[in-house]
Design a protein around this motif. Sequence first.
Motif, short mmCIF file in Angstrom:
data_model
loop_
_atom_site.label_atom_id
_atom_site.label_comp_id
_atom_site.label_asym_id
_atom_site.label_seq_id
_atom_site.Cartn_x
_atom_site.Cartn_y
_atom_site.Cartn_z
N ASP B 142 26.11 -14.59 -39.56
CA ASP B 142 27.37 -14.95 -40.21
C ASP B 142 27.51 -16.42 -40.59
O ASP B 142 28.61 -16.87 -40.89
CB ASP B 142 28.58 -14.55 -39.34
CG ASP B 142 28.59 -13.07 -39.05
OD1 ASP B 142 28.12 -12.32 -39.93
OD2 ASP B 142 29.02 -12.68 -37.96
N LYS B 143 26.45 -17.16 -40.52
CA LYS B 143 26.53 -18.54 -40.98
C LYS B 143 25.52 -18.73 -42.10
O LYS B 143 24.53 -18.01 -42.18
CB LYS B 143 26.22 -19.51 -39.84
CG LYS B 143 27.39 -19.70 -38.89
CD LYS B 143 27.06 -20.84 -37.95
CE LYS B 143 28.14 -20.98 -36.89
NZ LYS B 143 27.67 -21.83 -35.80
N THR B 144 25.76 -19.74 -42.92
CA THR B 144 24.83 -20.04 -44.00
C THR B 144 23.99 -21.24 -43.59
O THR B 144 24.53 -22.28 -43.24
CB THR B 144 25.60 -20.36 -45.29
OG1 THR B 144 26.55 -19.32 -45.49
CG2 THR B 144 24.66 -20.44 -46.46
N TYR B 145 22.68 -21.07 -43.65
CA TYR B 145 21.81 -22.14 -43.18
C TYR B 145 20.97 -22.77 -44.29
O TYR B 145 20.18 -23.66 -44.02
CB TYR B 145 20.87 -21.64 -42.09
CG TYR B 145 21.56 -21.46 -40.77
CD1 TYR B 145 21.74 -22.54 -39.92
CD2 TYR B 145 22.07 -20.22 -40.38
CE1 TYR B 145 22.38 -22.40 -38.71
CE2 TYR B 145 22.71 -20.07 -39.16
CZ TYR B 145 22.87 -21.16 -38.33
OH TYR B 145 23.51 -21.01 -37.12
N ALA B 146 21.12 -22.28 -45.50
CA ALA B 146 20.30 -22.84 -46.58
C ALA B 146 20.95 -22.51 -47.91
O ALA B 146 21.89 -21.71 -47.97
CB ALA B 146 18.90 -22.27 -46.53
N VAL B 147 20.47 -23.15 -48.95
CA VAL B 147 20.96 -22.87 -50.30
C VAL B 147 19.76 -22.42 -51.13
O VAL B 147 18.72 -23.09 -51.13
CB VAL B 147 21.60 -24.13 -50.92
CG1 VAL B 147 22.23 -23.79 -52.25
CG2 VAL B 147 22.62 -24.73 -49.97
N PRO B 148 19.89 -21.29 -51.83
CA PRO B 148 18.75 -20.79 -52.60
C PRO B 148 18.36 -21.76 -53.72
O PRO B 148 19.23 -22.21 -54.46
CB PRO B 148 19.24 -19.47 -53.19
CG PRO B 148 20.53 -19.18 -52.54
CD PRO B 148 21.07 -20.44 -51.97
N GLN B 149 17.07 -22.07 -53.80
CA GLN B 149 16.62 -22.99 -54.84
C GLN B 149 15.97 -22.24 -55.99
O GLN B 149 16.32 -22.43 -57.14
CB GLN B 149 15.64 -24.00 -54.24
CG GLN B 149 15.23 -25.07 -55.22
CD GLN B 149 13.90 -25.69 -54.87
OE1 GLN B 149 13.13 -25.17 -54.08
NE2 GLN B 149 13.63 -26.84 -55.46
N VAL B 150 14.97 -21.42 -55.67
CA VAL B 150 14.36 -20.58 -56.70
C VAL B 150 14.18 -19.18 -56.14
O VAL B 150 14.13 -18.99 -54.92
CB VAL B 150 12.98 -21.12 -57.16
CG1 VAL B 150 13.11 -22.45 -57.85
CG2 VAL B 150 12.01 -21.21 -56.00
N ILE B 151 14.06 -18.23 -57.02
CA ILE B 151 13.79 -16.85 -56.59
C ILE B 151 12.55 -16.41 -57.34
O ILE B 151 12.26 -16.92 -58.42
CB ILE B 151 15.01 -15.94 -56.88
CG1 ILE B 151 14.81 -14.55 -56.26
CG2 ILE B 151 15.29 -15.84 -58.38
CD1 ILE B 151 16.07 -13.74 -56.17
N ASP B 152 11.79 -15.53 -56.74
CA ASP B 152 10.60 -15.09 -57.46
C ASP B 152 10.18 -13.69 -57.05
O ASP B 152 10.73 -13.10 -56.12
CB ASP B 152 9.44 -16.07 -57.26
CG ASP B 152 9.11 -16.29 -55.79
OD1 ASP B 152 8.96 -15.29 -55.06
OD2 ASP B 152 9.00 -17.46 -55.38
N SER B 153 9.20 -13.19 -57.76
CA SER B 153 8.59 -11.91 -57.45
C SER B 153 7.16 -12.02 -57.96
O SER B 153 6.70 -13.11 -58.27
CB SER B 153 9.35 -10.78 -58.12
OG SER B 153 8.75 -9.55 -57.75
#
Lengths: 338, 423
Positions: B142-153
């Motif tokens: 229930d806590k946020t520990y990071a911020v998404p920078q890039v997403i990939d596949s």
Amino acid sequence: MAVHTSQSVAKAAGDDVARGRSRGTGNPPPPSRLRRALSVHWYAWTMVAPVVLVIGVIIGYPLVRGVWLSLTDADERNVARSIGVNQMPATYEFVGADNYVDALTGTQFLGTLGWTLVWTVSCVSITFCLGMVLANMLNRRFAGRSAYRMALILPWAIPGFVSVFAWRFLYNEDRGLLNKILGGAGVDGVPWLNDPTWAKFSVIAVNVWLGVPFMMVALLGGLQSIPSEQYEAAEMDGATPWQRFRHITLPGLRPVSTTVILLSTIWTFNMFPVIFLLTRGGPGEATQILVTQAYKFSFEISPRDFAQSSTWGVLILVLLMLFAVVYRRVLRTQGDNW
Amino acid sequence: MRRGITATALVAALALAATACGGDDKPEGGKSSGELSGTVTWWDTSTVGSEDKVFKKLAEGFEKKHPKVDVKYVNVPFGEAQNKFKNAAQAGAGAPDVIRSEVAWTPEFADLGYLAPLDGTSALKDQDDFLKQAAASTKYKDKTYAVPQVIDSMGVFYNKKIFKEAGVEVPASIADLKTVSKKIKDKTGKTGLYLRGDDAYWFLSFLYGEGGDLVDAADKAVTVDKPQGVKAFEVVKDLVDSGAAKTDATDGWENMQSSFKDGKVAMMINGPWAVADTLAGAEFADKANLGIAPVPAGTAGHGAPQGGHNLAVYAGSENLDASYAFVEYMTSVETQAQTAGELNLLPTRTSAYAKQQAVDSEIVGFFKPVVETAVERPWIPETGSLFAPLVTEYTKVLTGQTTPEKAASATGDSYRKLLKGWK
């Protein structure tokens, strides 16, 4: 120096006591053993104190802590950590000899130990034989001898990790020099580090390459200390070169060779950089030796298993100590004064 | 409380800075100064030689906005970063303020207590703008520990020239892949596919393609040793044994990139992170020569893993405020649009996809739908631990040291040891 001083002082002090007693003038009873040792050897103790302290801090503490961790279930998640505002106390527990039982009854430790022994024995024996041959060759007088000696010491002079990386490039299956040369000769490329058997061969080859200079230099030194009169006498008696080697060179080298074999065995058994930098224990776990596996437990898997890693570390220590003791025994029964 | 006020002030200051002047950095809360100062050390893990230059430039752009902040850019090789960060974080010395944390590492670092929670700080801005899949890995308990920078596949990268020469089409399934590889071999003498054998991430698309998975977090069950898992091991073994694919047990990344860039293999499975490096290769001087297609389908369909990177703040950082602001800056719409344009990396913000740079990138356009259907891993702390046992068995299978059945069951056994109480 310190030892020398204390001995002479001890003698003098001993005399004093004897004299005092013989007079029997009702002196206080002789001081206790400890006090006497302290009062007599205080100078020696003061001199060795810094060394004892440093050894205690840099060897004793980690050793004791390693043994303690091997008796617990410590891993990355339950050791004490203090990160900024987060304070996490240690929550690992004492588990007795469980880790040792697991290691010694499981297949992983014994399997790794098997390959570690093969690796050690083959590396040491090949290195020793090559070193012996080269030392004998370089012990003769011929043109450019010192240049040859320099060239052969080169692998030793280069930092280990540099040469291991160089070998890794040479071994590369597609782009490596070795396979290019083989390809030029019309031979199919060899999967040096990609096939389990070849990988074993490759790591041994690199370790031999790294280890030969040490053997050679040590044995060369030994050869030069064998008096040449012995060879001359043998020649007069009509001994063949082989007989001279067998009955003069080998026995003459004995003090040197027993020492270098012991050292080389211990080093090879724990030769971390060669395995780690060449194959990281791979492919799969084909070239994993005990120390690289212990490192893997402690630094590569997650959560890091400190308990198992220290268990393996303690077992390595015990094995090497056993080896040293047995080795010494064997040598002593053969008449060496060790 | 103090931090909360500074945080709001920072958001306000940043908003102002973004508009034009940025002159007024006086916080609304009446605090004397909200100006950021000090040093922010960032460990980046992007590909050296291509991506790193752009990220370094971007990171230093933060100094222009906050002249008193000194950004120290450090590139740590991706393969080493997880361990290096753990060593430094645990020792309490030498850890960076901000780390580019791979999606699977994030819950693990958070679980170990190494990361600062970001809820209510200036690091998180417009949270609803983030793609759902991207944001999932940043949450832990229930806590946020990071911020998404890039997403990939992942997808299949192919060399169009070689394909034309051999007269083949992009393989849609693994059966096709084998026939295509054979044709390429016959016509051009080149190998069809390079399959990385030293990193189990490259195994995932085959596992998912057969309908398998590593674990089932909802059911608390280990699934890698199910028949689908065994089948996946059989598939990769067959690809290598039949000569359709080549592999290496060491130096996989370098060997894969160089053999593809030099035109020695026709295909590789890879992700957006490899695009910039690949385009620097001799074969791709004409960028149009690089084709990208979905990974070949297994018997159960296409199944590429969803991955990506987050930016996280080290809990022991001495400069938390500037670190939060830095993370916000590096994950902002403008920054993401720029990396999409220059590096073809996929933004994690919905609004960044509307930016011209993202629209213009064909590769971003290709991967966008792939990411949306990619297989998501469970974001449990152990997800980052699942690869070590898998890669050992995977390499063993590829080098013929074990059978697919044994490999699957050995992997399953180590997972059960790791995940106490799972089926």
